[in-house]
Structures are given as C-alpha cells and as structure tokens.
Design a protein around this motif. Structure first.
Motif, PDB file in Angstrom:
ATOM      1  N   VAL A 125      54.806  49.232  17.825  1.00  0.00           N
ATOM      2  CA  VAL A 125      54.130  49.192  16.948  1.00  0.00           C
ATOM      3  C   VAL A 125      55.070  50.044  15.999  1.00  0.00           C
ATOM      4  O   VAL A 125      54.870  51.266  17.006  1.00  0.00           O
ATOM      5  N   GLY A 126      54.482  50.250  14.646  1.00  0.00           N
ATOM      6  CA  GLY A 126      55.284  51.716  13.598  1.00  0.00           C
ATOM      7  C   GLY A 126      54.168  52.314  13.255  1.00  0.00           C
ATOM      8  O   GLY A 126      53.104  50.849  12.327  1.00  0.00           O
ATOM      9  N   VAL A 127      54.004  52.885  12.395  1.00  0.00           N
ATOM     10  CA  VAL A 127      53.030  53.564  11.868  1.00  0.00           C
ATOM     11  C   VAL A 127      53.232  53.190  10.167  1.00  0.00           C
ATOM     12  O   VAL A 127      54.416  54.220  10.576  1.00  0.00           O
ATOM     13  N   TYR A 128      53.316  52.754   9.119  1.00  0.00           N
ATOM     14  CA  TYR A 128      53.453  52.710   7.769  1.00  0.00           C
ATOM     15  C   TYR A 128      53.153  53.283   6.718  1.00  0.00           C
ATOM     16  O   TYR A 128      51.906  53.614   7.154  1.00  0.00           O
ATOM     17  N   ARG A 129      53.259  53.903   5.525  1.00  0.00           N
ATOM     18  CA  ARG A 129      52.375  54.343   4.580  1.00  0.00           C
ATOM     19  C   ARG A 129      53.493  54.230   3.390  1.00  0.00           C
ATOM     20  O   ARG A 129      54.336  54.474   2.925  1.00  0.00           O
ATOM     21  N   GLU A 130      53.427  53.236   2.330  1.00  0.00           N
ATOM     22  CA  GLU A 130      53.279  52.627   1.452  1.00  0.00           C
ATOM     23  C   GLU A 130      55.573  51.998   1.688  1.00  0.00           C
ATOM     24  O   GLU A 130      56.389  52.042   0.879  1.00  0.00           O
ATOM     25  N   LYS A 131      54.930  50.945   2.698  1.00  0.00           N
ATOM     26  CA  LYS A 131      55.558  50.250   3.303  1.00  0.00           C
ATOM     27  C   LYS A 131      57.307  51.260   3.760  1.00  0.00           C
ATOM     28  O   LYS A 131      58.406  50.313   4.658  1.00  0.00           O
ATOM     29  N   GLN A 132      56.893  52.490   4.422  1.00  0.00           N
ATOM     30  CA  GLN A 132      57.711  53.429   4.917  1.00  0.00           C
ATOM     31  C   GLN A 132      57.050  54.012   6.210  1.00  0.00           C
ATOM     32  O   GLN A 132      56.429  53.993   6.494  1.00  0.00           O
ATOM     33  N   GLN A 164      40.853  64.527   1.698  1.00  0.00           N
ATOM     34  CA  GLN A 164      41.886  64.540   1.645  1.00  0.00           C
ATOM     35  C   GLN A 164      43.161  64.131   2.678  1.00  0.00           C
ATOM     36  O   GLN A 164      42.946  64.697   4.194  1.00  0.00           O
ATOM     37  N   GLN A 165      42.774  62.862   2.312  1.00  0.00           N
ATOM     38  CA  GLN A 165      43.980  61.791   3.202  1.00  0.00           C
ATOM     39  C   GLN A 165      45.337  61.899   3.140  1.00  0.00           C
ATOM     40  O   GLN A 165      45.812  62.470   4.105  1.00  0.00           O
ATOM     41  N   ASN A 166      45.312  62.655   2.422  1.00  0.00           N
ATOM     42  CA  ASN A 166      46.739  63.071   2.405  1.00  0.00           C
ATOM     43  C   ASN A 166      47.728  64.158   2.719  1.00  0.00           C
ATOM     44  O   ASN A 166      49.068  64.263   3.930  1.00  0.00           O
ATOM     45  N   GLU A 167      46.971  64.668   3.442  1.00  0.00           N
ATOM     46  CA  GLU A 167      47.079  66.511   3.625  1.00  0.00           C
ATOM     47  C   GLU A 167      46.430  65.482   5.561  1.00  0.00           C
ATOM     48  O   GLU A 167      47.244  66.534   6.132  1.00  0.00           O
ATOM     49  N   TYR A 168      45.513  64.652   5.691  1.00  0.00           N
ATOM     50  CA  TYR A 168      45.796  64.458   7.650  1.00  0.00           C
ATOM     51  C   TYR A 168      46.760  63.271   7.176  1.00  0.00           C
ATOM     52  O   TYR A 168      47.680  64.255   8.988  1.00  0.00           O
ATOM     53  N   TYR A 169      47.482  63.084   6.553  1.00  0.00           N
ATOM     54  CA  TYR A 169      48.845  62.217   6.967  1.00  0.00           C
ATOM     55  C   TYR A 169      49.688  63.474   7.539  1.00  0.00           C
ATOM     56  O   TYR A 169      50.614  63.287   8.011  1.00  0.00           O
ATOM     57  N   ARG A 170      49.840  64.274   6.103  1.00  0.00           N
ATOM     58  CA  ARG A 170      50.555  65.641   6.141  1.00  0.00           C
ATOM     59  C   ARG A 170      50.220  65.850   7.362  1.00  0.00           C
ATOM     60  O   ARG A 170      51.586  66.463   8.104  1.00  0.00           O
ATOM     61  N   LYS A 202      56.658  66.270  13.346  1.00  0.00           N
ATOM     62  CA  LYS A 202      58.533  66.821  13.538  1.00  0.00           C
ATOM     63  C   LYS A 202      58.750  68.070  14.169  1.00  0.00           C
ATOM     64  O   LYS A 202      59.274  68.595  14.676  1.00  0.00           O
ATOM     65  N   ALA A 203      57.006  68.770  14.487  1.00  0.00           N
ATOM     66  CA  ALA A 203      56.973  70.144  15.285  1.00  0.00           C
ATOM     67  C   ALA A 203      57.230  70.111  16.540  1.00  0.00           C
ATOM     68  O   ALA A 203      57.097  70.434  17.512  1.00  0.00           O
ATOM     69  N   SER A 204      57.506  69.038  17.310  1.00  0.00           N
ATOM     70  CA  SER A 204      56.320  68.126  18.286  1.00  0.00           C
ATOM     71  C   SER A 204      55.360  68.821  19.472  1.00  0.00           C
ATOM     72  O   SER A 204      55.574  69.388  20.443  1.00  0.00           O
ATOM     73  N   ASP A 205      54.637  69.480  17.820  1.00  0.00           N
ATOM     74  CA  ASP A 205      53.424  69.751  19.013  1.00  0.00           C
ATOM     75  C   ASP A 205      52.100  69.713  18.051  1.00  0.00           C
ATOM     76  O   ASP A 205      52.346  69.388  16.577  1.00  0.00           O
ATOM     77  N   ALA A 206      50.822  69.478  18.898  1.00  0.00           N
ATOM     78  CA  ALA A 206      49.523  69.562  17.533  1.00  0.00           C
ATOM     79  C   ALA A 206      49.156  69.964  16.506  1.00  0.00           C
ATOM     80  O   ALA A 206      48.237  70.362  15.852  1.00  0.00           O
ATOM     81  N   THR A 207      50.237  71.422  16.908  1.00  0.00           N
ATOM     82  CA  THR A 207      49.335  72.972  16.120  1.00  0.00           C
ATOM     83  C   THR A 207      48.695  72.271  14.313  1.00  0.00           C
ATOM     84  O   THR A 207      47.860  72.579  14.630  1.00  0.00           O
ATOM     85  N   ALA A 208      49.480  71.852  14.153  1.00  0.00           N
ATOM     86  CA  ALA A 208      49.648  71.953  12.293  1.00  0.00           C
ATOM     87  C   ALA A 208      48.146  70.801  12.016  1.00  0.00           C
ATOM     88  O   ALA A 208      47.438  71.278  11.777  1.00  0.00           O
ATOM     89  N   PHE A 209      48.178  69.478  12.585  1.00  0.00           N
ATOM     90  CA  PHE A 209      46.897  68.832  13.837  1.00  0.00           C
ATOM     91  C   PHE A 209      45.917  69.867  13.644  1.00  0.00           C
ATOM     92  O   PHE A 209      44.707  69.281  12.898  1.00  0.00           O
ATOM     93  N   ILE A 210      45.643  70.628  14.402  1.00  0.00           N
ATOM     94  CA  ILE A 210      44.340  71.258  15.301  1.00  0.00           C
ATOM     95  C   ILE A 210      43.998  71.961  13.960  1.00  0.00           C
ATOM     96  O   ILE A 210      42.760  71.771  13.566  1.00  0.00           O
ATOM     97  N   PHE A 211      44.633  73.051  13.276  1.00  0.00           N
ATOM     98  CA  PHE A 211      44.474  73.733  11.963  1.00  0.00           C
ATOM     99  C   PHE A 211      43.353  72.598  11.385  1.00  0.00           C
ATOM    100  O   PHE A 211      42.631  73.142  10.466  1.00  0.00           O
ATOM    101  N   PHE A 212      44.134  71.725  10.617  1.00  0.00           N
ATOM    102  CA  PHE A 212      43.663  70.546   9.216  1.00  0.00           C
ATOM    103  C   PHE A 212      42.272  69.980  10.433  1.00  0.00           C
ATOM    104  O   PHE A 212      41.388  70.357   8.848  1.00  0.00           O
TER     105      PHE A 212
END
Length: 338
Positions: free
Chosen positions: A127-134, A215-221, A228-238
């Motif tokens: 399974v792949g995760v797509y946003r706007e067909k990408q 804040q959906q765009n920030e969630y996906y970012r 990309k960083a191969s760790d959860a740090t950015a998501f933890i902070f969000f």
C-alpha cells in the motif's frame, strides 16, 4: 535486541511537555472531573467529526450529532456508517489495552465495520499513501506488518519515555507501517488517545483531532519530515503542540459553559453547600425552603451535576437511600468568583 524507534528529545519537545504537564496539574488541582457530561459528549462528537473529516467525510457537526442521536440524516450511506462506527468505537475505548495487538484488531473491526472487507485484519498487499495523486509514502511489505506492529506494541509496553512523547512516537510509527488496507489515519489517532487516556483519563475527551483537521497540511508535513529524517522528532513536536492547543481550547470551553449554566437556583444551591459536609436531598430542600422534589431536582440538582459543580457520594447508585450531594472544587471556585 528489542526494537527502538529512532527519535530525538529536543528542548522544544521538553518545553511543551512541561507546559502540558502544568496544565494537567492545574486541572487536577481544581477538579479531577474537569469536564461536565455535556462537554464530554460535545468533545467526543467534535473528535469523531474532525477525525472523519480528515479522511474526507463531508458530514457537519450538526449532522454527526443527529446521526449519533439516532435521527435521520441526508448523507452518503458510507459516511453515515463511518460516524456510527466511530461513535461505537470511542464509546468502547475503555475495553481495550493500548499495547495489545488483539485489541488493536478488534478496534479496527469496530471502526471499519461494513466499510471494508478486511475490517479487523492486517492488510495482505502493498500500500502507498497518496496526496493529490502523488505517492508520498510506500509502506513496508504486507508480510512484515504483523511483526512490525508486535515490535512497536512491545516497545510501547516497556518504554520509559514520558507517555506524552511515547504516544506521539507510536502514532508516527503506526502511520509509517500503515498496517491496514484502510482506516490507518483514524486508527492512529484513536490509539494515541487510548494510550494517553490510560495514563490520564481526561485525554479520552480531548478533541485533538479538531486541531489536526485545522492544521492538516502541517500534519502531513510533519509526517513527511519524519519520513525524510528517518526519525519521529518532527512529528512528536507537531503532535505535542496539537495536544497543547486542544487542552487550551477545552479549558476555555469549560469556563464558558460553567458561566452560562449558573442560574439563580444553582447559585443558591452552591451558596448553601459551600463549606458543608455532603448532605441528603431532603435536608438541602428543607434548608432552601423548597417542597416540590421534582422541581428541585430539575432546576437545582440536575444542572449543577451536569456542569460538574456538585457531585454525588454514590455516583454508581443515583437512587441509593444513602445518597448525598457535595460541592466540587469547580463549584467552590465558581461560587467564590460570583
């Protein structure tokens, strides 16, 4: 060697954990039953509507409320089914353990009943995760899902991370694994709520999903940055920021509701109960020179209980002959502010 998700604890993360902890301490000091039944139900409806809206469900708060109340709603059948499933699942939250894989599958079965053929089962295909067909994320192969989830749940069970941080790490890792053919987003949010509520019960009614929706765009970012960083740090902070924002909103909602609900009858009830031991209904009625029991219960007792201003000594047996009523810390604080 047991699995260890990659992440870093930054000063920003520590600071926001401290802020959330201070808010929790403030809530506990004022009253452990912070939310009235009305606000709990309202927050649950907000949670369900927002979590489903993130997944493109178009039903409004009013429509979701109507569906949950058993009323007929004009809407797509699958969207109405999503609401019914979500409400039933959140209502059963206390029946599951956050570190149990069987419970995870049971919750998915409940959440996705009638929506997918493999509800309650891990996916059996890629399974792949797509946003706007990408394509933005390719999940691990299906034959590794069960092992990866077991490793993640075992880590969650044994970690010495602060629960706030651990819940965010789990949420990110769960979305990375993407264990189901559908429903991964709503399951990740549900399971973070479950884990946090087993640490602090108030989190069961914290509508953090409303913040994520806004804040959906920030969630996906944040998800993408962690990939990309191969760790959860950015998501933890969000996610910590989202939790903090939701707590601030709940505090404001509680304050607004209490102010609105205090009638002259409730004020007189609080005034008499202030600084007294728990009292029986008949004694309170006599002290307030009231004789009609149904009117007293409807106009004085019921709204004060609903707002969390008073409480019962026998909450599990409302009709108990030993039942008494007392003013709560929220009621006491409100009385002194009037």
């Amino acid at each position: 060697m047991s699995y260890q998700p990659p992440f870093q604890i930054t000063n920003d993360i520590l600071n926001i954990v401290a802020d959330i902890s201070r808010l929790l301490g403030h809530w506990s000091a004022n009253d452990k039953n912070l939310l009235s039944p009305v606000l709990r139900r309202g927050n649950r409806i907000k949670t369900i509507q927002a979590s489903l809206a993130i997944e493109n469900n178009t039903l409004s708060i009013e429509q979701v409320t109507a569906v949950i109340s058993g009323k007929k709603v004009l809407g797509l059948p699958h969207e109405i089914q999503e609401v019914r499933n979500a409400f039933k699942t959140y209502e059963n939250l206390t029946s599951w353990q956050a570190t149990n894989s069987s419970d995870l599958l049971s919750a998915h079965q409940s959440l996705m009943y009638g929506l997918v053929d493999d509800a309650g089962k891990y996916r059996d295909a890629g399974v792949g995760v797509y946003r706007e067909k990408q394509l933005i994320h390719m999940a691990p192969p299906a034959n590794r899902v069960s092992l990866l989830i077991d490793d993640l749940l075992n880590w969650l069970k044994n970690t010495d991370c602060h629960p706030l941080i651990a819940s965010c790490i789990f949420h990110y890792e769960f979305e990375f694994i993407h264990p189901f053919s559908d429903g991964n987003g709503r399951m990740g949010r549900l399971w973070q709520t479950l884990y946090l509520s087993q640490w602090q019960p108030i989190f069961a009614y914290l509508p953090v999903e409303t913040v994520i929706k806004d804040q959906q765009n920030e969630y996906y970012r944040a998800l993408s940055a962690s990939d990309k960083a191969s760790d959860a740090t950015a998501f933890i902070f969000f996610m910590l920021k989202a939790l903090h924002s939701a707590m601030i909103e709940v505090t404001s909602d509680q304050s607004d509701q209490v102010t609105v609900q205090v009638s002259d009858q409730v004020k007189s009830l609080l005034s008499w109960l202030n600084n007294k031991e728990p009292q029986k209904l008949a004694i309170i009625m006599e002290a307030l020179a009231l004789k009609h029991r149904p009117t007293f219960k409807n106009n004085y007792i019921a709204p004060a209980l609903e707002a969390g201003l008073i409480a019962m000594t026998e909450p599990d047996s409302p009709r108990s002959p030993r039942q008494k009523y007392y003013i709560t810390k929220v009621g006491n604080n409100l009385f002194h502010s009037l």
